[in-house]
Design an enzyme around this catalytic site. Structure first.
Site, PDB file in Angstrom:
ATOM      1  N   HIS A 138      38.080  43.225  52.397  1.00 53.48           N
ATOM      2  CA  HIS A 138      38.740  43.191  51.089  1.00 53.48           C
ATOM      3  C   HIS A 138      39.972  44.088  51.086  1.00 53.48           C
ATOM      4  CE1 HIS A 138      38.892  43.471  46.579  1.00 53.48           C
ATOM      5  NE2 HIS A 138      39.347  44.688  46.867  1.00 53.48           N
ATOM      6  N   GLU A 139      39.843  45.293  51.632  1.00 55.73           N
ATOM      7  CA  GLU A 139      40.987  46.215  51.669  1.00 55.73           C
ATOM      8  C   GLU A 139      42.090  45.701  52.597  1.00 55.73           C
ATOM      9  OE1 GLU A 139      41.121  48.342  49.462  1.00 55.73           O
ATOM     10  OE2 GLU A 139      39.023  48.242  48.862  1.00 55.73           O
ATOM     11  N   HIS A 142      44.169  43.244  50.784  1.00 53.30           N
ATOM     12  CA  HIS A 142      45.184  43.900  49.952  1.00 53.30           C
ATOM     13  C   HIS A 142      46.434  44.200  50.781  1.00 53.30           C
ATOM     14  CE1 HIS A 142      43.448  44.421  46.055  1.00 53.30           C
ATOM     15  NE2 HIS A 142      42.422  45.134  46.462  1.00 53.30           N
ATOM     16  N   GLU A 210      42.712  41.565  42.487  1.00 55.11           N
ATOM     17  CA  GLU A 210      41.354  41.823  42.968  1.00 55.11           C
ATOM     18  C   GLU A 210      40.636  40.519  43.305  1.00 55.11           C
ATOM     19  OE1 GLU A 210      40.054  44.660  43.893  1.00 55.11           O
ATOM     20  OE2 GLU A 210      41.961  45.582  43.345  1.00 55.11           O
TER      21      GLU A 210
END
Length: 293
Positions: A138-139, A142, A210
């Protein structure tokens, strides 16, 4: 990995940045008409822009008490980041660990080649390996989506407006002070309005990014269910984190995978969608991926 550009995210980024640019021009015009020297505006805004772009990563890590760690200290964590970075077609970011009971993680840095992924000791104690890799993916999403630098630039205008609201008297010239400071009062009122509008725009973009990072992270790791399980665990664990730890780290909400949302203030300034909605979307993605094979 079949990475598809998220045109919804890109479109929202473009619209948000365009509206913020228009707001910026109007803001400078109001400050100039209120008697605030344009040179002072340019210098102050330039310094803040430079500082945010080049030092926000260091400030974020320092505010968390995080430190960079090497492969000898956290070999498994480094192996996971290396493998997921390869799957995401990204340079391996630096790895940092914060000694904090809050189970969370965030990414920072101004570019894909200058990025850091930070995890807390709390999250490593809370999640199993698959769940932690879901969070790491997930990071990395980003970073791949350039969310960090976009949010840093987007927050620049609201930061300046807030500083003028708080320290507006410093911008008043001698002429304004002799006349009762009427010009700076106008500038402060305009700053309040600009701060509110920019804040709403940034929060709307933050919540959508997100969703995009959840989807991207699930594609990178190939395990939407692992990320969904991680989100549920982190959300449940937040209820057992000491209040003083939550307060000390609440300023990092926009960067965390799950924000600190206890209390009225946390709910009012929420930067993320609800965990339930994020899990629902991940479960829907899991079903899509299962039917595609």
């Amino acid at each position: 990995m079949q990475w598809q550009p998220d045109w919804g995210l890109r479109g929202r980024m473009f619209v948000t940045m365009f509206l913020l640019f228009v707001l910026y021009i109007v803001f400078v015009g109001i400050l100039a008409s209120a008697g605030v020297g344009l040179l002072g505006i340019v210098v102050v805004m330039g310094l803040f822009s430079f500082g945010q772009l080049f030092f926000s990563d260091k400030l974020a890590l320092r505010s968390m008490g995080a430190k960079h760690v090497d492969e000898n200290e956290y070999p498994e964590l480094h192996r996971s980041v290396s493998r997921l970075s390869q799957q995401a077609d990204l340079p391996k970011p630096d790895v940092a660990v914060a000694d904090a009971s809050v189970p969370n993680a965030f990414a920072t840095g101004r570019s894909k080649s200058n990025a850091t992924v930070c995890v807390t000791t709390g999250i490593m104690q809370t999640l199993d390996q698959d769940e932690l890799e879901g969070v790491l993916a997930h990071e990395l999403a980003h970073i791949k989506n350039r969310d960090v630098v976009v949010m840093t630039i987007a927050s620049f205008l609201s930061t300046i407006a807030f500083m003028i609201v708080r320290w507006g008297w410093l911008f008043a010239g001698g002429r304004n002070r002799r006349q009762g400071g009427g010009g700076i009062v106008v500038a402060i009122l305009a700053s309040v309005l600009v701060w509110i509008v920019s804040y709403v725009l940034i929060r709307a973009l933050s919540r959508y990014r997100e969703y995009a990072a959840d989807r991207g992270g699930a594609i990178i790791s190939g395990q939407p269910s692992a990320l969904a399980s991680a989100l549920a665990k982190i959300d449940n664990r937040m209820d057992r984190v000491p209040q003083e730890d939550l307060r000390s780290q609440s300023e990092m909400n926009a960067f965390f995978i799950i924000p600190i949302s206890k209390g009225m203030i946390g709910q009012l300034f929420r930067t993320h969608p609800s965990t339930e909605k994020r899990i629902d979307r991940l479960q829907e993605l899991e079903r899509e991926m299962e039917t595609s094979f």
